[in-house]
Structure formats: C-alpha cells, structure tokens
Design a protein around this motif. Structure first.
Motif, mmCIF file in Angstrom:
data_model
loop_
_atom_site.group_PDB
_atom_site.id
_atom_site.type_symbol
_atom_site.label_atom_id
_atom_site.label_comp_id
_atom_site.label_asym_id
_atom_site.label_seq_id
_atom_site.Cartn_x
_atom_site.Cartn_y
_atom_site.Cartn_z
ATOM 1 N N UNK A 127 49.161 40.327 54.077
ATOM 2 C CA UNK A 127 50.398 41.083 54.472
ATOM 3 C C UNK A 127 50.245 42.220 53.963
ATOM 4 N N UNK A 128 49.726 43.008 54.699
ATOM 5 C CA UNK A 128 49.672 44.954 53.979
ATOM 6 C C UNK A 128 50.488 45.413 55.194
ATOM 7 N N UNK A 129 50.922 46.502 54.366
ATOM 8 C CA UNK A 129 51.899 47.518 55.124
ATOM 9 C C UNK A 129 51.150 47.908 56.397
ATOM 10 N N UNK A 130 50.191 48.382 56.432
ATOM 11 C CA UNK A 130 49.358 49.111 57.570
ATOM 12 C C UNK A 130 48.527 47.947 58.433
ATOM 13 N N UNK A 131 48.895 46.480 58.272
ATOM 14 C CA UNK A 131 48.501 45.490 59.044
ATOM 15 C C UNK A 131 49.367 45.183 59.981
ATOM 16 N N UNK A 132 48.996 44.852 61.343
ATOM 17 C CA UNK A 132 49.579 44.303 62.615
ATOM 18 C C UNK A 132 48.622 43.382 63.165
ATOM 19 N N UNK A 133 49.128 42.155 63.734
ATOM 20 C CA UNK A 133 48.559 41.300 64.351
ATOM 21 C C UNK A 133 48.491 41.523 65.969
ATOM 22 N N UNK A 134 47.321 41.421 66.581
ATOM 23 C CA UNK A 134 47.516 41.393 67.917
ATOM 24 C C UNK A 134 45.909 40.588 68.424
ATOM 25 N N UNK A 135 46.270 39.277 68.533
ATOM 26 C CA UNK A 135 45.225 38.156 68.833
ATOM 27 C C UNK A 135 44.301 38.836 69.991
ATOM 28 N N UNK A 136 42.837 38.441 69.819
ATOM 29 C CA UNK A 136 42.125 38.806 70.634
ATOM 30 C C UNK A 136 42.348 38.585 71.996
ATOM 31 N N UNK A 137 42.887 37.213 72.230
ATOM 32 C CA UNK A 137 43.115 36.795 73.507
ATOM 33 C C UNK A 137 44.120 37.710 74.096
ATOM 34 N N UNK A 138 45.064 38.341 73.434
ATOM 35 C CA UNK A 138 46.116 39.262 73.898
ATOM 36 C C UNK A 138 45.443 40.401 74.136
ATOM 37 N N UNK A 139 44.693 40.871 73.174
ATOM 38 C CA UNK A 139 44.141 42.446 73.118
ATOM 39 C C UNK A 139 43.568 42.719 74.510
ATOM 40 N N UNK A 140 42.673 41.511 74.926
ATOM 41 C CA UNK A 140 41.667 41.614 76.237
ATOM 42 C C UNK A 140 42.449 42.159 77.246
ATOM 43 N N UNK A 158 35.305 46.974 70.128
ATOM 44 C CA UNK A 158 34.820 47.447 71.778
ATOM 45 C C UNK A 158 35.941 47.600 72.540
ATOM 46 N N UNK A 159 36.800 46.753 72.730
ATOM 47 C CA UNK A 159 37.947 46.812 73.615
ATOM 48 C C UNK A 159 38.723 48.054 73.189
ATOM 49 N N UNK A 160 38.957 48.227 71.991
ATOM 50 C CA UNK A 160 39.679 49.643 71.498
ATOM 51 C C UNK A 160 39.021 50.814 71.964
ATOM 52 N N UNK A 161 38.071 50.998 71.814
ATOM 53 C CA UNK A 161 36.939 52.083 72.056
ATOM 54 C C UNK A 161 37.275 52.351 73.604
ATOM 55 N N UNK A 162 37.184 51.309 74.445
ATOM 56 C CA UNK A 162 37.450 51.362 75.776
ATOM 57 C C UNK A 162 38.978 51.989 76.064
ATOM 58 N N UNK A 163 40.094 51.322 75.214
ATOM 59 C CA UNK A 163 41.346 51.738 75.626
ATOM 60 C C UNK A 163 41.592 53.421 75.129
ATOM 61 N N UNK A 164 40.974 53.559 73.964
ATOM 62 C CA UNK A 164 41.247 55.166 73.468
ATOM 63 C C UNK A 164 40.339 56.066 73.862
ATOM 64 N N UNK A 165 39.041 55.617 74.186
ATOM 65 C CA UNK A 165 38.252 56.721 75.171
ATOM 66 C C UNK A 165 37.548 57.288 74.005
ATOM 67 N N UNK A 166 37.428 56.748 72.647
ATOM 68 C CA UNK A 166 36.569 57.421 71.730
ATOM 69 C C UNK A 166 37.423 58.549 71.056
ATOM 70 N N UNK A 167 38.664 58.408 71.398
ATOM 71 C CA UNK A 167 39.451 59.603 70.761
ATOM 72 C C UNK A 167 40.124 59.046 69.354
#
Length: 369
Positions: free
Chosen positions: A305-318, A345-354
């Motif tokens: 329970x950290x302020x900067x923490x959100x939950x996005x399960x890998x099954x949903x993030x895919x 790796x999925x996030x790198x694909x989404x944000x295109x290394x930005x």
C-alpha cells in the motif's frame, strides 16, 4: 522381491475389500509406477502407494529439500533440508514399508531421457510444477501409450485426471486435448509466486494415488476422459468431461526428440529489460516521481500500500494498447521478479521508449525481506 511373512497382516484391510482380495494385492505388488517429482503432489502419492504395497516405485527429482517445502511435503523433516529429495524420500518410504522397491533418479527429466526412463514403468504419476515438463511428459506418455495420472494445484484449487487410457468405450484423451497450447513461462503463477494452501497438495496427491490403484487393480471407474476439480475454500468437487481433438496429429518420436520444451513454454521477454534492486527503489522514491505497477493477479498477497503503487495484473496489461502514466519512471513489480519483466517489455512497447521502465529484481519477496 522380498516376500513379507506377515503379508496378510500388513495388507489385511485392503485384502478384506470386496473385489480386491489377495488378487488385487498381488497386482499392486507386481506393478511399476514412476512418480515425477517428490514435491507437494509426489510426497502424499508416494506415501500411499508405498504403504499400499505397490511393488516398484520410481522417483525422479533433481532438487534438494528446502525449508519452504516442509509445510506441504510431509515426507521430509527439518533435518532433511539441503539433502537430495530422492534420497530422503526413499529412506522415509522404506521405513514405512521395507518390502517395496524404490528406484531413484536424481536428475532432470528431458526429452533425451524420458522415453527410455518411462518405458519400463506401467504408468506415470505427474507431480511436476511447470508447464515445460508437463508438456514433455504429456508427449512422452502419449508416444509410449502409458497412462498418465495428472495432478496440479494452485492457491486453493486442484485438478486430477487420467490421460492415455481408454474409458471402456474405446475413447482416449490426452493432456493436449484439454490444453492444446502451452502458456508462456510465468503467464500463470506457480506455487512459489501465487502460493498454495499446505493441505491442498496432500488432497490432490492422494487422489492421484487412488487413481493409480484403481488403474492397477481394475476396480471402479478411473477419471478417464474427465477432470476432477477441487475447490478447497468451499469444499466443492466438480467434474468436467474431456473430448478428444480429432483434428490434432499425435506427436511423433522424431518431433518429440527435437522439441525444446523449455523454449516452447518460455517467455518472449528480451534481455534488454533493465532491473532495479530494492535498495535503489527505496532511494528513488525519495528523489523522483515514479509510478509502481503491481502486475500480480488481484488477491495475491502480501499487499503493498504505497501512494505511487497501482495494480494492473499482467493478464490485463497484455490486452492494453494505450495507457496513461504521467510519471517518467515506471517500475513493474510482481512476486518474484519474473512476471514484472514481461510487463516491463509490454510497457516499453506501449510507450515506445518515451519513459524509463524498470523491473524490480526479486519482486515483492525481495522488497519485504
């Protein structure tokens, strides 16, 4: 094989059973069963098979006993920690019943040794805990036409089935009829990541042993072309029917020998994912605005329970194609650091290394140690 002068006394309660008798006991004594893995499923199965008088039991496991095994692998004691599992299991089983013969194989099962090893056994009990080995075992037993007594556990739920055996109507199903496509590594949490209720492998492993005994003696109706599912939290059993895939081509020996099963089930994650250590994460939290993404499935413990923490399960993030994160630094977190690499790796694909994207090395386990 040694003959017990107290044969009738040792097995009296089974011999008394209608339809079982000395003939059923002799069938057990003549049988050869290979148990794959002396872990959560293998331990209870081995105990009951040995106690029941299965004449020859093979155990293959390359691992050593760890203290985290002891809450569910009751063949072992604290004194066994660090010792080879097959040796400890053999010693315990022979104390239980010195008249059974135990063969041990302290090495990893591969497609180069599986066919030869399994060929000398009547049936195979699968107590493995990873998909690469399960598909290897499924293909090997299909090629050899050996009955496969399957079991699996996760968290509060377990499964049992019998594959490669006729249901009496000429119908036979395989593991691939039910699960044709292997999941990627870490796509489904194993016990080390998702946890498991200690008693659950005992229940499922014992049910596997019961299926073995039914198959050997010919009594009752084994779980052929069926899968039994047990939900421990609500004490519910239910059974589903399995249909053969008539379009699927059987695995050939040549195909089996050239298949890399580890790669078959491996993650597609590349090696260019940067990892961050727990101590660096603590420092970074005080210096930068970061976003932590917990990619564990909902309900996995312990919660962070950290302020900067959100939950996005890998099954949903895919399934995500777009994602809004205002912070320039994103750190993915899972239980042990494996799924978080896939997520990174999925996030790198989404944000295109930005953005700067890291995976927390060692996961929550390291974070809280």
């Amino acid at each position: 094989m040694a003959i017990d002068p107290q044969f009738n006394e040792r097995y009296q309660r089974q011999i008394l059973l209608p339809g079982f008798g000395r003939q059923g006991q002799q069938k057990l004594q003549n049988a050869r069963v290979l148990v794959l893995g002396a872990g959560g499923l293998g331990c209870p199965a081995l105990q009951y098979l040995a106690a029941a008088g299965v004449g020859t039991i093979g155990i293959i496991d390359f691992d050593t006993v760890s203290i985290s095994n002891l809450h569910r692998q009751l063949l072992f004691t604290t004194e066994d920690v660090g010792k080879p599992k097959v040796d400890c299991a053999r010693n315990s089983l022979l104390k239980l019943n010195p008249l059974v013969h135990i063969e041990t194989y302290p090495f990893r099962l591969t497609n180069q040794n599986a066919l030869e090893l399994m060929a000398s056994y009547d049936m195979i009990l699968d107590g493995t805990d990873n998909f690469a080995t399960r598909y290897l075992v499924a293909d090997a037993t299909e090629i050899l036409e050996k009955p496969l007594i399957y079991g699996a556990v996760s968290r509060f739920e377990g499964q049992v089935a019998v594959f490669n055996a006729s249901d009496g109507q000429g119908n036979t199903t395989t593991y691939r009829d039910l699960f044709p496509v292997p999941p990627h590594e870490n796509e489904i949490p194993n016990c080390a990541e998702g946890g498991v209720l200690g008693v659950l492998p005992g229940i499922i492993g014992t049910l596997q042993a019961a299926e073995v005994m039914k198959m050997i003696t010919g009594l009752g109706q084994p779980l052929t072309n069926q899968m039994m599912i047990y939900q421990a939290l609500y004490n519910q059993f239910y059974t589903i029917a399995i249909q053969p895939d008539l379009q699927r081509k059987p695995v050939s020996t040549e195909q089996f020998l050239r298949t890399d099963y580890i790669r078959l089930c491996a993650s597609t994650t590349t090696d260019d994912i940067e990892e961050i250590a727990a101590e660096d994460l603590f420092r970074l939290r005080t210096e930068k605005r970061i976003k932590l993404i917990d990619v564990r499935e909902r309900g996995e413990m312990p919660e962070i329970e950290w302020e900067e923490m959100v939950q996005i399960p890998l099954s949903e993030l895919r399934q995500q194609q777009r994602l809004t994160v205002p912070e320039d630094i994103i750190i993915t977190v899972c239980q042990s650091g494996k799924r978080s690499r896939i997520a990174a790796e999925k996030l790198k694909e989404i944000f295109r290394n930005n953005k700067q994207i890291f995976s927390l090395r060692g996961g929550v386990s390291e974070l809280l140690s």
